[in-house]
Scaffold this motif. Sequence first.
Motif, PDB file in Angstrom:
ATOM      1  N   THR A 580       0.846  -1.207   0.000  1.00 30.23           N
ATOM      2  CA  THR A 580       0.000   0.000   0.000  1.00 30.23           C
ATOM      3  C   THR A 580       0.874   1.247   0.000  1.00 30.23           C
ATOM      4  O   THR A 580       2.080   1.195   0.292  1.00 30.23           O
ATOM      5  N   ARG A 581       0.194   2.352  -0.338  1.00 28.02           N
ATOM      6  CA  ARG A 581       0.848   3.661  -0.225  1.00 28.02           C
ATOM      7  C   ARG A 581       0.689   4.159   1.212  1.00 28.02           C
ATOM      8  O   ARG A 581      -0.371   4.024   1.810  1.00 28.02           O
ATOM      9  N   PRO A 582       1.700   4.735   1.736  1.00 23.74           N
ATOM     10  CA  PRO A 582       1.597   5.240   3.107  1.00 23.74           C
ATOM     11  C   PRO A 582       0.750   6.521   3.156  1.00 23.74           C
ATOM     12  O   PRO A 582       0.418   7.110   2.110  1.00 23.74           O
ATOM     13  N   PRO A 583       0.436   6.975   4.332  1.00 22.13           N
ATOM     14  CA  PRO A 583      -0.298   8.247   4.435  1.00 22.13           C
ATOM     15  C   PRO A 583       0.512   9.418   3.844  1.00 22.13           C
ATOM     16  O   PRO A 583       1.726   9.329   3.660  1.00 22.13           O
ATOM     17  N   THR A 584      -0.193  10.518   3.564  1.00 20.98           N
ATOM     18  CA  THR A 584       0.440  11.689   2.937  1.00 20.98           C
ATOM     19  C   THR A 584       1.559  12.276   3.779  1.00 20.98           C
ATOM     20  O   THR A 584       2.616  12.659   3.219  1.00 20.98           O
ATOM     21  N   PRO A 585       1.427  12.343   5.127  1.00 16.07           N
ATOM     22  CA  PRO A 585       2.558  12.903   5.907  1.00 16.07           C
ATOM     23  C   PRO A 585       3.839  12.095   5.721  1.00 16.07           C
ATOM     24  O   PRO A 585       4.925  12.656   5.629  1.00 16.07           O
ATOM     25  N   LEU A 586       3.686  10.762   5.611  1.00 20.69           N
ATOM     26  CA  LEU A 586       4.890   9.950   5.400  1.00 20.69           C
ATOM     27  C   LEU A 586       5.429  10.119   3.985  1.00 20.69           C
ATOM     28  O   LEU A 586       6.653  10.107   3.779  1.00 20.69           O
ATOM     29  N   GLN A 587       4.549  10.278   3.017  1.00 22.13           N
ATOM     30  CA  GLN A 587       5.027  10.486   1.659  1.00 22.13           C
ATOM     31  C   GLN A 587       5.786  11.810   1.535  1.00 22.13           C
ATOM     32  O   GLN A 587       6.785  11.890   0.799  1.00 22.13           O
ATOM     33  N   ASP A 588       5.325  12.802   2.247  1.00 26.40           N
ATOM     34  CA  ASP A 588       6.020  14.083   2.193  1.00 26.40           C
ATOM     35  C   ASP A 588       7.408  13.997   2.827  1.00 26.40           C
ATOM     36  O   ASP A 588       8.328  14.746   2.432  1.00 26.40           O
ATOM     37  N   ARG A 589       7.588  13.095   3.766  1.00 24.68           N
ATOM     38  CA  ARG A 589       8.895  12.957   4.421  1.00 24.68           C
ATOM     39  C   ARG A 589       9.787  11.920   3.746  1.00 24.68           C
ATOM     40  O   ARG A 589      10.886  11.673   4.214  1.00 24.68           O
ATOM     41  N   GLY A 590       9.317  11.261   2.669  1.00 28.61           N
ATOM     42  CA  GLY A 590      10.178  10.375   1.897  1.00 28.61           C
ATOM     43  C   GLY A 590       9.790   8.928   1.912  1.00 28.61           C
ATOM     44  O   GLY A 590      10.474   8.107   1.273  1.00 28.61           O
ATOM     45  N   CYS A 591       8.724   8.505   2.564  1.00 27.23           N
ATOM     46  CA  CYS A 591       8.269   7.114   2.575  1.00 27.23           C
ATOM     47  C   CYS A 591       7.280   6.945   1.434  1.00 27.23           C
ATOM     48  O   CYS A 591       6.159   7.470   1.487  1.00 27.23           O
ATOM     49  N   LEU A 592       7.646   6.213   0.383  1.00 29.06           N
ATOM     50  CA  LEU A 592       6.824   6.081  -0.812  1.00 29.06           C
ATOM     51  C   LEU A 592       6.041   4.778  -0.882  1.00 29.06           C
ATOM     52  O   LEU A 592       5.065   4.695  -1.636  1.00 29.06           O
TER      53      LEU A 592
END
Length: 811
Positions: A580-592
């Motif tokens: 799955t895709r992680p939540p948006t806060p994690l995507q903004d910090r580099g977790c894709l």
Amino acid sequence: MVPQRAGQKRKVVEVAQVEAEEDNGQLEIGALNGEFEGDGEGEDVVSEDDSDEGVDEYDEEDDEEGVEDDDELASDEIPSSEEGEEDVRQQLQDLKTSNGHSEPAQSLMGSDTAKAVAAIASDTPVKPFDDDDAADMPNYTITTDANGNPRYIYGEIDPVYDSDDSDAAIPGNTIGNIPLSYYDAYPHIGYDINGRRIARPAKGEALDSLLDSIDIPEGWTGLTDPATGKPLELTAEQLETLKKLTRNETPGDGYDPYPDMVEWFTGKGKEEVMPLSGAPEPKRRFVPSMHEHKRVMKMVKAIREGRIKPYRAPTEEDREREDAEQDFATYDVWATEQSRPDHVMNIPAPKLPPPGYEESYHPPPEYLPDDVERQTWEEQDEEDRDRDFLPRDHAALRKVPGYEQFVKEKFERCLDLYLAPRVRRSKLNIDPESLLPKLPDPAELKPFPTTCTTICRGHEGKVRSISIDPSGKWIGSGGDDGTVRIWDILTGRQLWKIKLSKEEAVNVVSWRPGPVDTCILVACCGETIYFLLPQNDLCTPETEAKSRDLLDAGYGYAATAPPPSKTSTGATKPSLSSWTRPPTPLQDRGCLLTLTLHTTPKTLAWHRRGDYFSTVSPSTTTVSTAIAIHTLSKHQTQHPRLRLRGLAQTTCFHPLKPLFFVATKTKVRIYDLQAQRLEKELLPGAKWISSISLHPQGSNLLVASYDKRLLWHDLELGATPYKVIRHHSKAVRAVAFHMGGLPLLADGSDDGTLHVLHGKVVGDLMVNAAVVPLRVLRGHAVVGSLGVLGVEWHGREAWRLEDVVVCGVAA
């Protein structure tokens, strides 16, 4: 009278009167004595030698003449009457004066009994012969020999056997121990017990014709009995016994040649009371022994020569000497000592050293100790003292007291004599250094790490794992504080940080291998695997774009993937993993991208291409879901059914072949992924395996265990370790080969040390791998009995970075 036979009824025979006019003076003596045969015609008396047919005819004639029944008479005797006696007298008179002829009775009767009959006078009363009278009649004839002396000639005995005894022996040959060849010229072969000749059996054509006319009887052997000359017949039991004897077997069934010994004279109630044998004493016991005679003569000679003195009564002095020796027994150790010639192998018993001045009862003053020396001697242990006593000064010898250590010294002296060597044994004069292998100088094996150049501080708690970027610039680390940090490898400065969890620890951190055009860091925190793309301008825009495309490529494959399997009831089976895709806060910090498992992965191993990686969850109770192989480009997870015996601990991929290494607690199993079969099983002999590392060439495997051992396996050899290295005092938690082409390896232990070793591996199968210890690195803190938790080598340089156990303090 007819003699009675076995099984024949008794019958009465009437004797007719003899008329002198009709028989011309011939008397049938058979009517008087049944033991003689009649020679007249028309005999009515049946003798013993008559056949059975004559007996039958005789019985029929008696029946016709009206013989009375057998039960009327109680005996077989001829009935006596006056008329019978008159007839007998008349017959005797007729023998002498019948028709004027006087013939001797012997010529008329044909037997020796006629003499006795002729001697009877006419007026002598004669009674009929009974059986008893016939038995008392003499069976001999008296004649005169050449010298005029009487000669007795005995008549032939008729051996008639009328007994019902069935055990009578069959008459046999009685010639004794005489060869039968003596009778070759005679028609007979010997004599029986009655003196009759035994006729020789038929031979030649007569015997052949007889054998051809009859069947071969049972027991026929073709042999001839030497005693009788007849064919030898043996029973089936005798033939079987002979057959077993020729085969050297036991003659009878049930025969045991080795029976158990019967204890006749041991045990309760079996005590020996009577002598073993009642035979008389042998003769040799009454004959003087020659051996004893020689011994006695030797003693006599020794007495004469004075070597043996006769007994002499002891005198008073001898008795006093014996009493003194008994009261004060002395034992001289050297009394029986004999001088032996000098020999290199002979070692004489040790002698006591002569006494010195300090052992004198009045030693010089310089040998007497002062107070300080006395106190020092008393405070020392008995093993550390240079002497067992302190010198003392006495005014006179009579004032010397008893020595308290006397018994102990004598015991030690006897012990020294007992343990003293008696033979000199040559020892090998070998230098111990020559037995050690010739190892190269560590200075010749450089480069290898020797000092600590950089320390990265910032984690709050234990650092669980580290990983070096394929470019060799950055270091990724994860710890108990739930954060993943990236450090500069040269300066130790923190470049990037991300918080993944507040409660769970980051167990594994690993960079994706492969080309340098991508930059992906994988971290395992709890049950989730995070795919991170570092920020803060650590990657170029082209590298970041390629990394995003690689992580997003699996979403399109998941859209076209086959539907999930269903149960027998039609319900969808729950998936063991989800991409799955992680939540948006994690995507903004580099977790894709995130991969969620139902178990907590503890180890992660990448394939050399960077598209496959495996995870191991040792804490799960289901063996089939403990190991998972993931495909990054397809977002796919597989759980191979490996049928492991025990919980899996860690895994790794072969760098050149499609082989998959799985380590359980005690074994390492190698699987072929293409053939889907077990290739090999290694037996390290460890109680609990902690980590494994494969050589870049794929020919050697290192196994670290919690039982303080490092095991080196050569995959071309057997399943057991090639070398076992024990140099740690506590558990070995991590081990790693240098993947940049240098012959180096290192391991970390809970004792807080790291050992760097030189491990040279060559392609020649005839050359063994060389392992040389290089350096021991210390300085890692041990907290909670945990020391070094991980080891990682730089990809190109001889640098090594390690996880350390530190207390979390912000840098």
